[in-house]
Scaffold this motif. Structure first.
Motif, PDB file in Angstrom:
ATOM      1  N   UNK A  76       0.844  -1.199   0.000  1.00 17.00           N
ATOM      2  CA  UNK A  76       0.000   0.000   0.000  1.00 17.00           C
ATOM      3  C   UNK A  76       0.876   1.244   0.000  1.00 17.00           C
ATOM      4  N   UNK A  77       0.652   2.125  -0.987  1.00 14.40           N
ATOM      5  CA  UNK A  77       1.380   3.382  -1.054  1.00 14.40           C
ATOM      6  C   UNK A  77       0.799   4.381  -0.057  1.00 14.40           C
ATOM      7  N   UNK A  78       1.457   5.523   0.046  1.00 14.86           N
ATOM      8  CA  UNK A  78       0.981   6.568   0.969  1.00 14.86           C
ATOM      9  C   UNK A  78      -0.377   7.124   0.550  1.00 14.86           C
ATOM     10  N   UNK A  79      -0.632   7.114  -0.771  1.00 12.28           N
ATOM     11  CA  UNK A  79      -1.936   7.610  -1.243  1.00 12.28           C
ATOM     12  C   UNK A  79      -3.001   6.511  -1.251  1.00 12.28           C
ATOM     13  N   UNK A  80      -2.720   5.396  -0.563  1.00 10.72           N
ATOM     14  CA  UNK A  80      -3.643   4.266  -0.396  1.00 10.72           C
ATOM     15  C   UNK A  80      -3.859   3.458  -1.671  1.00 10.72           C
ATOM     16  N   UNK A  81      -3.094   3.686  -2.714  1.00 11.01           N
ATOM     17  CA  UNK A  81      -3.172   2.834  -3.898  1.00 11.01           C
ATOM     18  C   UNK A  81      -2.298   1.612  -3.697  1.00 11.01           C
ATOM     19  N   UNK A  82      -2.542   0.578  -4.513  1.00  9.96           N
ATOM     20  CA  UNK A  82      -1.843  -0.699  -4.340  1.00  9.96           C
ATOM     21  C   UNK A  82      -0.610  -0.757  -5.225  1.00  9.96           C
ATOM     22  N   UNK A  83       0.415  -1.455  -4.720  1.00  8.83           N
ATOM     23  CA  UNK A  83       1.625  -1.707  -5.480  1.00  8.83           C
ATOM     24  C   UNK A  83       1.937  -3.194  -5.383  1.00  8.83           C
ATOM     25  N   UNK A  84       2.342  -3.811  -6.526  1.00  7.86           N
ATOM     26  CA  UNK A  84       2.544  -5.258  -6.592  1.00  7.86           C
ATOM     27  C   UNK A  84       4.033  -5.572  -6.710  1.00  7.86           C
ATOM     28  N   UNK A  85       4.492  -6.572  -5.909  1.00 10.51           N
ATOM     29  CA  UNK A  85       5.862  -7.081  -6.017  1.00 10.51           C
ATOM     30  C   UNK A  85       5.785  -8.553  -6.414  1.00 10.51           C
ATOM     31  N   UNK A  86       6.517  -8.934  -7.480  1.00  9.76           N
ATOM     32  CA  UNK A  86       6.564 -10.319  -7.922  1.00  9.76           C
ATOM     33  C   UNK A  86       7.732 -11.022  -7.243  1.00  9.76           C
ATOM     34  N   UNK A  87       7.466 -12.207  -6.677  1.00 13.45           N
ATOM     35  CA  UNK A  87       8.530 -12.968  -6.026  1.00 13.45           C
ATOM     36  C   UNK A  87       8.435 -14.424  -6.456  1.00 13.45           C
ATOM     37  N   UNK A  88       9.573 -15.084  -6.445  1.00 10.93           N
ATOM     38  CA  UNK A  88       9.612 -16.536  -6.714  1.00 10.93           C
ATOM     39  C   UNK A  88       9.742 -17.250  -5.389  1.00 10.93           C
ATOM     40  N   UNK A  89       8.959 -18.306  -5.204  1.00 11.92           N
ATOM     41  CA  UNK A  89       8.971 -19.051  -3.941  1.00 11.92           C
ATOM     42  C   UNK A  89      10.054 -20.116  -4.010  1.00 11.92           C
ATOM     43  N   UNK A  90      11.255 -19.715  -3.598  1.00 10.46           N
ATOM     44  CA  UNK A  90      12.397 -20.621  -3.611  1.00 10.46           C
ATOM     45  C   UNK A  90      12.373 -21.437  -2.320  1.00 10.46           C
ATOM     46  N   UNK A  91      12.132 -22.733  -2.452  1.00 14.00           N
ATOM     47  CA  UNK A  91      12.008 -23.610  -1.278  1.00 14.00           C
ATOM     48  C   UNK A  91      13.325 -24.249  -0.876  1.00 14.00           C
ATOM     49  N   UNK A  92      14.393 -23.928  -1.569  1.00 15.25           N
ATOM     50  CA  UNK A  92      15.688 -24.547  -1.262  1.00 15.25           C
ATOM     51  C   UNK A  92      16.176 -24.095   0.118  1.00 15.25           C
ATOM     52  N   UNK A  93      16.912 -25.003   0.747  1.00 15.08           N
ATOM     53  CA  UNK A  93      17.525 -24.707   2.056  1.00 15.08           C
ATOM     54  C   UNK A  93      16.490 -24.168   3.062  1.00 15.08           C
ATOM     55  N   UNK A  94      15.322 -24.853   3.072  1.00 17.14           N
ATOM     56  CA  UNK A  94      14.288 -24.480   4.047  1.00 17.14           C
ATOM     57  C   UNK A  94      13.866 -23.010   3.897  1.00 17.14           C
ATOM     58  N   UNK A  95      13.604 -22.638   2.634  1.00 17.92           N
ATOM     59  CA  UNK A  95      13.093 -21.296   2.325  1.00 17.92           C
ATOM     60  C   UNK A  95      14.065 -20.181   2.728  1.00 17.92           C
ATOM     61  N   UNK A  96      15.343 -20.475   2.664  1.00 18.07           N
ATOM     62  CA  UNK A  96      16.333 -19.481   3.126  1.00 18.07           C
ATOM     63  C   UNK A  96      16.231 -18.190   2.339  1.00 18.07           C
TER      64      UNK A  96
END
Length: 885
Positions: free
Chosen positions: A531-551
């Protein structure tokens, strides 16, 4: 051995019908055993009852052994498939030939007739079958106050030391005769008095001190009772004498809507010997309000008296008939008394007085204190309202205390006292400030800020105010003044939800709080929605790397109010289904699999119904015409017809037909299959009931012929016909005309769901409307063949009222057809009246309304009608002139 032989002889004696009279002088020897009787295969119906065995002198031990024999025979009969009670059941089904047609009609009056719902308290006991009508004395235990008379039969039984069994009929003189004793006069004696008298007389020759003695009424005489006045079916009825006055009223339907429930006169030889009151009977059935009648008694139901309605906070809202001396207090008693929420300081009475509707307010509390009553008049409506809701003797505490809520106000109580009653403040209580909210007399609020810490340490602190009625104390929690920053996770985790935010919150910890990833989680990409300061939404793309117990996920920090969305692998996959419809036992959809065959789906749907046409199975399939997707018509539907054998698994075509995604399977109904088409015919035909139509063009008269034709009591003019469309709708029918002319258009072709009712002959005519007698409630009068409506109105209805619109006199026939009155040269021609018709006369009050609703005058029609009347008059004049010449 001797004991068994004694049992054997007792049973044999019962079977050959020997009655043993054991008196003081001697005891008769037991009878010889009849030849050919097999005691092991004796019919259980031939074994006497316990009471009869006791009269025969059997001991309790012997009776117990005989009962064991009876049970053994019944069990053996059941094992052989025999019904040990066939004889009993056939006896119950045998029609009593002694019951006359009139008695049968009286006995069934509650089943055949429908009465309007009760509008006044007490009417329901006659209309809802709360009271019973007894056809025979065997249907009811005769009470001690039953009055005996000529024609009654009584059974006298003595058993034990002496044995005697006899049935005696009371002769016309009122006596029974037993040779050793002589005549015993029982006329006009109650059952209790007769029992004492007979016991006394029989005690002179029998030892009743050592014997059992009983008297029962085995047959009751019939009395002719005349029921007149305001009842539904006045007339003379022959009814069993075991019926009391109230029971007898059942035969006439009971008081009608204008019949009194409080003034039911019993007349005998021209004198009123008793006036019955239904309300007294309902309040106390033992109060002597109901009693037995004698031959030729009259029951007269007088017109209803004062009727008052009571509603609101009483236990039984209803309209009640009151006697002249009964008023408000008695009305409340009849209504079951007041409820706990009744507001008695001001009850309201609505009254119609001097051509106006007025309201009277009454203080019921004052009346009760001074032991007074309030007079009520016919038509009054009494309304007892509910006590206004809302408790005012309370104070409230809300917020950070252990037991928030409402508390009763106590005199002199302060804020600290209220907190103590709430078991103190919670550990997170904000002590620097609380708020006391007070409702003032002008209905505005005043707010007082108080320091809880100071007043709790020093109850004499000025902030420790005295509480007043309806005060509300708001105690705050420290968290009340804090902002909460949560984070949330949704999608393919085991426990999606919201969690408190911490400074060290990262994606790995949030996934752990969510219960970990599901196997269906899509790992290549997830989204963190911030959530930005003006209450609009911002999206972050992430990859779910499960190696080494989600390190790797530990380095992805989260911000307050972040939302994490974990996608599912299924989002990126097409899911197809196949479905089956039609004549299978269960229409279903199935998830598609490459291995599915047509036979698999048909079997999982329960297979073919009996009505299915296996040779007409159709599969609708989506075919891809242009795989490139560049054309306008990429897909088309193809229908594949298959002929499948009833043995699905044995059919190579079904087992070898591989289904494709989105296939739709349709199993058609066999064209020769036809459901049962049920119609119903009720009433006066030889065999009423439900019938299946034998052919598609079967007509009404065909069905009547199949039902055995009409009975002698069929009222064809009153027959009704109902057709089941969306609901049962009435169809116009003139059955008498149909019978005369079989090709009549009313000889309808029947359809499934049709209902035909052929009533019993109704020889009564109902008059209602603007006539002098009967009026809106209606008046039932006898039928006269060939007479018009005017005849009935003049001879039975007392003529037309002043406000009657004679031209608006209608006759509604028993089959629903309506005829109206016509006029010519000022002469009114009233329609002829058929049996069972209603004659209705309209009021002039609706004339103005009729004028408003009339269409514009068709002057062409008026001129045409007038011309036709003039021509008719001229023609009539010429004919009369020629006749005179």
């Amino acid at each position: 051995m001797i004991k068994v032989l004694r049992l054997f002889l007792i049973l044999c004696g019962f079977l050959i019908g020997i009655t043993t009279y054991a008196q003081d002088e001697s005891i008769q020897p037991p009878p010889e055993i009849p030849a050919g009787i097999d005691m092991d295969n004796i019919d259980p119906q031939d074994i006497p009852s316990v009471e009869e065995l006791r009269k025969m002198g059997a001991t309790d031990a012997e009776i117990e052994e005989i009962e064991a024999l009876r049970n053994r025979q019944v069990n053996e009969a059941a094992e052989k498939g025999e019904d040990a009670t066939d004889t009993e059941e056939s006896a119950e089904e045998t029609v009593d030939e002694n019951i006359t047609e009139k008695e049968a009609e009286v006995a069934n009056v509650g089943l055949e007739r429908k009465f309007p719902p009760a509008t006044v308290y007490g009417q329901e006991i006659f209309r809802n079958s709360d009271l019973k009508f007894f056809e025979k004395s065997t249907y009811v235990k005769v009470p001690d106050n039953y009055i005996l008379g000529p024609g009654d039969e009584i059974s006298i039984s003595i058993w034990g030391f002496n044995d005697f069994e006899g049935v005696f009929k009371i002769d016309p003189s009122g006596a029974i005769d037993h040779e050793p004793i002589g005549r015993i006069f029982l006329r006009d004696k109650t059952m209790a008095d007769a029992r004492n008298l007979i016991r006394q007389r029989f005690g002179s020759i029998y030892n009743l001190q050592r014997s059992k003695f009983d008297i029962t009424l085995t047959y009751s005489r019939n009395n002719t009772i005349n029921i007149v006045g305001e009842v539904f079916l006045p007339g003379s009825y022959s009814i069993s004498a075991i019926n009391t006055a109230f029971n007898a009223l059942i035969s006439s339907g009971g008081p009608n809507d204008i019949g009194s429930l409080r003034k039911i006169a019993i007349k005998r030889e021209g004198r009123t010997i008793r006036t019955l009151d239904v309300y007294q009977f309902l309040q106390n059935p033992e109060a002597g309000q109901d009693f037995f009648l004698q031959n030729n008694d009259f029951i007269q139901v007088l017109p209803i008296g004062k009727v008052v309605k009571i509603e609101g906070q009483v236990r039984r809202n209803h309209r009640y008939e009151l006697l002249d001396k009964e008023h408000l207090i008695q009305l409340i008693k009849y209504a079951g008394g007041l409820t706990a929420t009744a507001f008695t300081k001001n009850i309201q009475v609505t009254r119609y007085q001097n051509n106006a509707e007025i309201q009277i307010d009454i203080d019921l509390d004052s009346l009760m204190r001074h032991k007074k009553d309030f007079p009520l008049f016919d038509g009054d409506i009494v309304n007892i309202r509910e006590i206004p809701k809302g408790v005012t003797n309370i104070i409230e505490i809300i917020g950070a205390v252990k037991f928030p809520g409402n508390y009763e106000i106590r005199k002199g109580e302060r804020i600290s006292d209220l907190i103590a009653r709430a078991e103190g403040v919670t550990y997170d209580c904000y002590l620097d400030e609380a708020l006391l909210i007070r409702l003032q007399e002008d209905m505005t609020f005043k707010y007082f800020r108080v320091n809880l810490g100071k007043l709790l340490n020093n109850p004499k602190d000025p902030d420790n105010l005295v509480m007043q009625k309806l005060d509300k104390l708001r105690v705050y929690s420290k968290t009340f003044f804090m902002d909460y920053n949560n984070v949330s996770i949704e999608g393919e985790v085991r426990n999606p939800g919201t969690h408190p935010y911490g400074e060290d919150m990262n994606l790995k910890k949030l996934i752990q709080l969510g219960g970990g990833l599901k196997e269906s989680a899509f790992l290549n990409k997830a989204y963190i929605i911030g959530e930005r300061e003006d209450s609009t939404s911002v999206y972050r793309n992430v990859r779910l790397d499960t190696a080494n117990n989600f390190a790797a996920l530990e380095n992805i920090r989260l911000n307050p109010r972040d939302k994490v969305r974990i996608l599912s692998k299924s989002y990126f996959k097409d899911y197809f289904k196949v479905a089956v419809y039609g004549e299978v036992h269960e229409e279903q959809e199935f998830e598609y699999d490459e291995s599915l065959t047509l036979a698999d789906v048909l079997m999982m749907s329960g297979g073919f119904k009996f009505s299915a046409a296996p040779n007409k199975v159709e599969v609708s399939r989506i075919m891809e015409r242009d795989p490139s997707g560049m054309g306008r018509n990429r897909f088309k539907v193809e229908n594949i017809e298959l002929e499948i054998q009833p043995d699905i698994l044995g059919d190579a075509r079904a087992t070898g037909f591989i289904l494709e995604p989105s296939d739709q399977i349709f199993v058609r109904r066999a064209p020769e299959y036809e459901k049962l088409r049920i119609v119903t015919i009720n009433g006066e035909v030889t065999y009423p009931g439900v019938y299946n139509l034998s052919r598609s063009d079967e007509k009404l008269l065909d069905l009547i012929e199949r039902a055995g034709g009409f009975t002698p009591f069929a009222f064809k003019e009153g027959a009704t016909f109902y057709r089941n469309t969306d609901s049962l709708e009435k169809v116009v029918l003139d059955l008498k005309r149909v019978v005369k002319h079989k090709k009549s258009s009313m000889n309808y072709t029947l359809e499934a769901g049709d209902v035909i009712n052929i009533p019993r002959i109704n020889e009564l005519i109902r008059l209602k409307g603007a006539i002098e007698v009967g009026g809106e409630n209606g008046l039932l009068v006898p039928f006269h063949k060939g007479k018009s409506a005017g005849f009935y109105i003049r001879n039975y209805g007392g003529g037309f009222k002043k406000e009657a619109r004679r031209k608006k006199t209608f006759v509604s026939g028993p089959n629903g057809r309506v005829k109206r009155t016509y006029g010519f040269l000022g002469i009114k021609f009233y329609p002829k009246v058929a049996k069972g018709s209603d004659v209705l006369v309209m009021n002039k009050q609706s004339k103005e309304k009729d004028k408003e609703e009339k269409d514009p005058v068709d002057w062409n029609g008026v001129i045409e009608k007038t011309t036709a009347q003039v021509v008719g008059i001229l023609t009539l004049t010429l004919l009369l002139t020629r006749i005179i010449q």
